[in-house]
Design an enzyme around this catalytic site. Structure first.
Site, short mmCIF file in Angstrom:
data_model
loop_
_atom_site.label_atom_id
_atom_site.label_comp_id
_atom_site.label_asym_id
_atom_site.label_seq_id
_atom_site.Cartn_x
_atom_site.Cartn_y
_atom_site.Cartn_z
N HIS A 306 -53.39 -42.54 52.95
CA HIS A 306 -54.89 -42.40 53.09
C HIS A 306 -55.73 -43.53 52.50
O HIS A 306 -55.25 -43.94 51.43
CB HIS A 306 -55.22 -41.19 52.68
CG HIS A 306 -56.48 -40.81 53.14
ND1 HIS A 306 -57.71 -41.12 52.63
CD2 HIS A 306 -57.08 -39.84 54.19
CE1 HIS A 306 -58.57 -40.42 53.17
NE2 HIS A 306 -58.37 -39.78 54.43
N ASP A 363 -53.18 -34.41 58.28
CA ASP A 363 -52.78 -34.43 59.49
C ASP A 363 -51.34 -34.28 59.69
O ASP A 363 -50.67 -33.95 60.78
CB ASP A 363 -53.17 -35.79 60.31
CG ASP A 363 -54.53 -35.84 60.69
OD1 ASP A 363 -55.23 -34.91 60.99
OD2 ASP A 363 -54.89 -37.15 60.67
N1 ACO Z 1 -46.18 -45.68 56.55
C1 ACO Z 1 -45.52 -46.77 55.97
N2 ACO Z 1 -46.27 -47.64 55.45
C2 ACO Z 1 -47.63 -47.26 55.18
C3 ACO Z 1 -48.21 -46.20 55.84
C4 ACO Z 1 -47.61 -45.23 56.55
N3 ACO Z 1 -48.00 -44.46 56.96
N4 ACO Z 1 -49.53 -46.12 55.41
C5 ACO Z 1 -49.78 -47.23 54.60
N5 ACO Z 1 -48.53 -47.97 54.43
C6 ACO Z 1 -48.35 -49.32 53.80
C7 ACO Z 1 -49.04 -50.36 54.27
O1 ACO Z 1 -47.80 -51.32 55.13
C8 ACO Z 1 -49.40 -51.33 53.32
O2 ACO Z 1 -48.13 -52.11 52.85
P1 ACO Z 1 -48.45 -53.44 52.06
O3 ACO Z 1 -49.37 -53.33 51.07
O4 ACO Z 1 -47.06 -53.71 51.72
O5 ACO Z 1 -49.00 -54.48 53.02
C9 ACO Z 1 -49.81 -50.34 52.31
O6 ACO Z 1 -49.19 -49.16 52.52
C10 ACO Z 1 -51.56 -50.20 52.26
O7 ACO Z 1 -51.63 -49.68 53.55
P2 ACO Z 1 -53.16 -50.27 54.33
O8 ACO Z 1 -52.88 -50.13 55.84
O9 ACO Z 1 -53.62 -51.52 53.89
O10 ACO Z 1 -54.04 -48.99 53.90
P3 ACO Z 1 -55.37 -48.72 54.47
O11 ACO Z 1 -55.96 -47.69 53.30
O12 ACO Z 1 -55.94 -49.51 55.16
O13 ACO Z 1 -55.03 -47.41 55.42
C11 ACO Z 1 -54.25 -45.58 56.88
C12 ACO Z 1 -54.97 -46.06 55.46
C13 ACO Z 1 -54.87 -46.11 58.09
C14 ACO Z 1 -54.41 -43.92 56.91
C15 ACO Z 1 -52.73 -45.74 56.72
O14 ACO Z 1 -52.16 -45.26 55.49
C16 ACO Z 1 -52.10 -45.48 58.05
O15 ACO Z 1 -51.90 -46.03 59.04
N6 ACO Z 1 -51.48 -44.16 58.05
C17 ACO Z 1 -50.87 -43.56 59.25
C18 ACO Z 1 -51.75 -43.03 60.13
C19 ACO Z 1 -52.46 -41.74 59.54
O16 ACO Z 1 -51.77 -40.71 58.99
N7 ACO Z 1 -53.86 -41.64 59.61
C20 ACO Z 1 -54.59 -40.60 59.03
C21 ACO Z 1 -55.65 -40.77 58.08
S1 ACO Z 1 -56.38 -39.33 57.45
C22 ACO Z 1 -57.35 -38.98 58.96
O17 ACO Z 1 -57.99 -39.69 59.60
C23 ACO Z 1 -57.79 -37.52 58.67
#
Ligand code: ACO
Length: 428
Positions: A306, A363
């Site tokens: 998140h 979720d």
């Molecule tokens: N699985 C594996 N790795 C992940 C995940 C994941 N679900 N989420 C983040 N990471 C990693 C990224 O690869 C990144 O790694 P790095 O620093 O080595 O490049 C690091 O963690 C940070 O991730 P970002 O994408 O930069 O974080 P951001 O804050 O932009 O994204 C997000 C947050 C979009 C929710 C992301 O965690 C994600 O895509 N999760 C899966 C989708 C999801 O569950 N969305 C629901 C959000 S809650 C809602 O809307 C109600």
């Protein structure tokens, strides 16, 4: 708000800027005069360090896993309150008295029907249209039906449009479902609760009586509470940005629905359940965890991570408990729940997820409950939109009521060609 000062040196001179404090949470540096004083913009794609507004609605402490609506912790609201009461709280700032709550519930109930002409819209969609595609279209179309509540400068009209949106969203979502399965639309019934009515409009058929299961009704009501608002997330910011131009509330909420649809936001509940189905059995989990960690593989654990929570999402805690209650009541089991629990356990003991502070979000478990209740995965995000509507309209109303409100208009770092002369096609 108390004002302190911060000094920034842009390399040519030092500029002093105000620092504002809210009631809780990080202070903010007021950079509104930065461009006028330095000719420079701030650069913050994804708004990771930018507060876009003042708001008294929702507070999140992502490090501590805290979520408050008007000051009340989400766990307490989910356990002790009802979605109608939370809607009142979000719109009015205080919990209602018993009389206020029954009056509010009556008002919402009286607005649940949609204009009959609107049902004709559905027939223009393909039967296999995604419910979110239908929701975007039909909610946007509400502005063509309710002209008497689109004058945004009138607080009374804003209130009516908020009530209409909250009340009609279950009807619109249930109709999207009915259309997709080829069953007749079921009209709302005023003797049922908000959530009971939605269950009936979704699952009843004219051929037989439908009885609302109180445990399912309570569980779904709780899911609605958990999704009611979440500060300045992508869809809420979309609603605010759309509304900042003076667009009518129905159009703004349609914009929010479009944004919510994406798999990085509200679409994650659908994606999470699809992922659990793909994983299937617990023995396959290590393979998927390895894929999630592989930088060359776009796969992510859906329902994990998140932007704000760097701790357990407090909504996921309630959601996990609710899965057990629903399963016990419906006397069902779902091997995917075992897979989800094991996936959570393995991920939370893996250094990759620990170091990056990736925890299950709201979720991760919601799809398992919704599917046990009988909703197809395509309806999951539509349910999220239904529940988030109160947050969207409360945020929109807060913005419109702010006398200092301006049209939202970010700037950019331009990386395209510098000025050049047009070359006629014969010379290219
Ligand atoms: N699985 C594996 N790795 C992940 C995940 C994941 N679900 N989420 C983040 N990471 C990693 C990224 O690869 C990144 O790694 P790095 O620093 O080595 O490049 C690091 O963690 C940070 O991730 P970002 O994408 O930069 O974080 P951001 O804050 O932009 O994204 C997000 C947050 C979009 C929710 C992301 O965690 C994600 O895509 N999760 C899966 C989708 C999801 O569950 N969305 C629901 C959000 S809650 C809602 O809307 C109600």
């Amino acid at each position: 708000m108390s004002d302190n000062l911060a000094t920034l040196n842009d390399g040519t001179k030092a500029i002093t800027m105000g620092v504002k404090s809210g009631t809780i949470g990080p202070d903010v540096i007021d950079i509104r005069k930065l461009y006028a004083e330095t000719g420079k913009f701030t650069y913050d794609p994804g708004f990771t360090s930018t507060a876009s507004c003042d708001s008294a609605l929702t507070y999140i402490d992502g490090d501590e896993g805290v979520l408050l609506h008007r000051g009340y912790p989400i766990g307490q609201l989910a356990e002790q309150s009802s979605f109608m009461e939370v809607c009142y709280l979000m719109l009015n700032g205080e919990l209602p008295s018993a009389d206020e709550l029954s009056q509010f519930s009556r008002t919402i109930t009286r607005h649940t029907m949609v204009h009959e002409q609107l049902s004709v819209f559905y027939r223009g969609f393909r039967r296999d249209a995604h419910p979110m595609a239908i929701m975007c279209g039909v909610v946007g179309a509400l502005s063509a039906f309710y002209h008497d509540s689109t004058d945004i400068s009138d607080p009374e009209q804003r209130k009516i449009s908020a009530h209409r949106l909250i009340a009609k969203m279950p009807t619109i979502a249930a109709m999207a479902f009915k259309y997709s399965v080829g069953q007749p639309f079921v009209y709302p019934r005023n003797d049922l609760s908000y959530t009971g009515n939605f269950l009936r409009m979704t699952f009843a058929v004219p051929a037989e009586e439908y009885e609302v299961n109180p445990v399912v009704e309570r569980a779904l009501d709780r899911i609605f509470i958990l999704h009611a608002d979440h500060e300045q997330n992508a869809s809420t910011s979309t609603v605010r940005l759309a509304g900042s131009s003076g667009a009518n509330p129905f159009a703004c909420i349609a914009a929010g629905i479009a944004c919510l649809w994406g798999p990085a936001h509200g679409g994650a509940n659908e994606a999470a359940l699809n992922m659990l189905k793909e994983i299937g059995t617990p023995d396959r989990i290590p393979h998927y965890i390895a894929r999630a960690k592989d930088k060359n593989d776009p796969f992510r654990l859906m329902g994990f991570g998140h932007r704000v929570y760097k701790n357990y999402d407090p909504r996921a805690t309630v959601m996990q408990k609710t899965v057990r209650e629903v399963f016990e009541s419906l006397k069902v089991t779902d091997p995917l729940f075992e897979t989800a629990l094991r996936l959570e356990e393995l991920a939370l003991s893996d250094p990759y997820f620990i170091d990056k502070k990736l925890f299950p979000n709201v979720d991760f478990y919601s799809g398992i409950i919704l599917s046990a209740i009988g909703f197809p995965t395509t309806m999951f995000t539509a349910l999220f939109a239904l529940a988030r509507t109160v947050g969207w309209v409360a945020q929109w109303n807060e913005m419109i009521s702010d006398p200092g409100q301006k049209i939202g208009r970010p700037r950019q770092l331009y990386t395209g060609p510098v000025q050049r002369d047009y070359v006629p096609v014969s010379e290219r």
